[in-house]
Design a protein around this motif. Sequence first.
Motif, short mmCIF file in Angstrom:
data_model
loop_
_atom_site.label_atom_id
_atom_site.label_comp_id
_atom_site.label_asym_id
_atom_site.label_seq_id
_atom_site.Cartn_x
_atom_site.Cartn_y
_atom_site.Cartn_z
N LEU A 28 1.05 -1.03 0.04
CA LEU A 28 0.02 0.25 0.25
C LEU A 28 0.63 0.88 0.28
CD1 LEU A 28 -3.10 -0.73 2.01
CD2 LEU A 28 -3.02 -0.59 0.01
N TYR A 29 1.99 1.36 0.16
CA TYR A 29 2.97 2.46 0.66
C TYR A 29 3.32 2.63 -0.62
CZ TYR A 29 1.46 4.59 5.52
OH TYR A 29 0.72 4.88 5.91
N ALA A 30 3.61 1.29 -1.00
CA ALA A 30 4.67 1.67 -2.36
C ALA A 30 3.84 2.33 -3.44
CB ALA A 30 4.87 0.33 -3.18
N PHE A 31 2.33 2.02 -3.46
CA PHE A 31 1.78 2.58 -4.65
C PHE A 31 1.17 3.93 -4.01
CE2 PHE A 31 -0.04 -1.59 -5.61
CZ PHE A 31 0.88 -1.51 -6.99
N TYR A 32 1.09 4.04 -2.45
CA TYR A 32 0.39 6.22 -2.18
C TYR A 32 2.28 7.07 -2.77
CZ TYR A 32 0.98 9.94 1.44
OH TYR A 32 0.97 10.41 1.49
N ALA A 45 1.38 9.26 -5.21
CA ALA A 45 1.87 10.72 -4.46
C ALA A 45 3.24 11.20 -5.59
CB ALA A 45 2.44 10.47 -2.74
N SER A 46 3.66 10.72 -5.95
CA SER A 46 4.87 11.57 -6.80
C SER A 46 3.93 11.92 -8.40
CB SER A 46 5.97 10.58 -7.77
OG SER A 46 5.00 9.10 -8.37
N ASN A 47 2.89 11.06 -9.00
CA ASN A 47 1.73 11.68 -10.07
C ASN A 47 1.36 13.36 -9.84
OD1 ASN A 47 2.55 9.40 -11.58
ND2 ASN A 47 1.28 7.75 -10.89
N VAL A 48 1.03 13.15 -8.29
CA VAL A 48 0.76 14.50 -7.92
C VAL A 48 1.05 15.34 -7.93
CG1 VAL A 48 -0.55 15.59 -5.77
CG2 VAL A 48 -1.46 13.88 -6.16
N PHE A 49 2.40 15.56 -7.19
CA PHE A 49 3.51 16.72 -7.80
C PHE A 49 4.18 16.45 -9.23
CE2 PHE A 49 3.96 15.51 -3.16
CZ PHE A 49 3.77 16.29 -2.80
N LYS A 50 4.36 15.76 -10.07
CA LYS A 50 4.64 15.32 -11.22
C LYS A 50 3.33 17.02 -11.86
CE LYS A 50 5.17 12.68 -15.32
NZ LYS A 50 4.80 12.09 -16.44
N VAL A 51 1.85 16.50 -11.02
CA VAL A 51 1.50 17.30 -11.72
C VAL A 51 1.93 18.55 -11.81
CG1 VAL A 51 -0.66 18.83 -11.79
CG2 VAL A 51 -1.06 16.18 -11.56
N ASN A 104 -4.08 15.28 -15.09
CA ASN A 104 -3.76 15.83 -14.22
C ASN A 104 -5.03 15.24 -12.77
OD1 ASN A 104 -1.84 16.41 -15.41
ND2 ASN A 104 -1.54 18.42 -15.54
N LEU A 105 -6.69 15.85 -12.73
CA LEU A 105 -7.04 15.77 -12.47
C LEU A 105 -7.28 14.15 -11.67
CD1 LEU A 105 -9.78 16.58 -10.92
CD2 LEU A 105 -11.42 16.69 -13.43
N LYS A 106 -7.51 13.16 -13.39
CA LYS A 106 -7.59 11.74 -12.44
C LYS A 106 -6.58 10.92 -11.49
CE LYS A 106 -10.29 10.42 -15.56
NZ LYS A 106 -11.49 9.97 -14.89
N TYR A 107 -5.09 11.84 -11.58
CA TYR A 107 -3.91 11.36 -10.56
C TYR A 107 -4.47 12.54 -9.26
CZ TYR A 107 -0.70 11.17 -14.32
OH TYR A 107 -0.16 10.04 -15.53
N LEU A 108 -5.01 13.58 -8.90
CA LEU A 108 -5.34 13.67 -7.65
C LEU A 108 -6.81 13.19 -7.33
CD1 LEU A 108 -5.02 17.53 -8.43
CD2 LEU A 108 -4.09 16.37 -6.93
N GLN A 109 -7.61 12.82 -8.50
CA GLN A 109 -8.84 11.88 -7.82
C GLN A 109 -8.17 10.35 -7.04
OE1 GLN A 109 -11.22 12.32 -11.52
NE2 GLN A 109 -12.17 13.38 -10.59
N LEU A 110 -7.22 10.02 -7.69
CA LEU A 110 -6.49 8.50 -7.69
C LEU A 110 -6.34 8.76 -6.32
CD1 LEU A 110 -5.86 5.64 -8.42
CD2 LEU A 110 -3.70 5.97 -8.77
N ILE A 166 -6.93 16.57 -0.71
CA ILE A 166 -6.87 16.18 -2.00
C ILE A 166 -7.95 16.65 -2.93
CG2 ILE A 166 -5.73 14.54 -3.78
CD1 ILE A 166 -3.97 16.42 -1.82
N TYR A 167 -9.38 16.43 -1.55
CA TYR A 167 -10.50 16.59 -2.57
C TYR A 167 -10.80 17.61 -3.04
CZ TYR A 167 -15.22 16.26 -3.39
OH TYR A 167 -16.98 16.64 -3.32
N PHE A 168 -10.40 18.52 -2.31
CA PHE A 168 -11.05 20.11 -2.25
C PHE A 168 -10.27 20.35 -3.15
CE2 PHE A 168 -13.27 19.91 1.61
CZ PHE A 168 -13.96 20.30 1.45
#
Length: 172
Positions: free
Chosen positions: A80-84, A88-94, A105-111, A151-153
Motif C-alpha cells: 500500500l505504501y509503495a502505491f501511495y 503521490a509522485s504523480n500528484v507532484f509531477k502535475v 492531471n485531475l485523474k492523478y489527484l482523484q486517485l 486533496i479532494y478539495f
Amino acid sequence: MKKKSKSIARVIYLISRVLALIYFIVLGYSLFCLITGRQIKISDNGQIVSVLYPFSETPFFNLENHKPYLILGFVLPLLLYAFYFLAASNVFKVFTLDRLFTKKNLKYLQLFYLINLFLPFPVAILCSIFIEIPNGLWMLSLVHFNLGVFIYFLAEIFAQGIGLQDEQELFI
C-alpha cells in the motif's frame, strides 16, 4: 507556475518516486526470501522469521512467523505504501507541468484522494480482525483521511479550473 514552485515539485516528485521504488524493491526482495526460504533465519522456536540483508547474516526485518501477520502486518502495508508514494509522485509531477488543468492531471489527484480517503480505515479494520493494530496506526489512518479530504478539495478546484479553461478556449 513559477520556476521555484516547479523546482520544489520536481524534487518532491523524484523523492516520492524513489520511495515508491524502494518500497517495491523491499517488498519484492522480502517476498522472494519468504517464498523461497533463502536469506531467512528462523529463531525463538519458530516464532520469529528474519529476512536477512542480501549476501549476509544480518537481519533486515524481524517478523512474527505466522501467515496473518506476514500478509496483513508486513506485505500489505509495504504494498500500500509503495502505491501511495507512486500516486503521490504523480500528484507532484502535475505541478511540474506547464499546463496544470487537464483531465489527466485531475485523474492523478482523484486517485490520490481516493487512496487516502477509502483505503486506510477499511484496511486497518480488516487487519484488526486478524492481528493487533497499534494505536499509532489508527492515528496514521486519520492523517491519511485528512490528507484525502484536502486533496479532494484541490481536485475540485482543478475540475473548476478545467471548466473555466474550456470556456475560455471556446471564446477564442
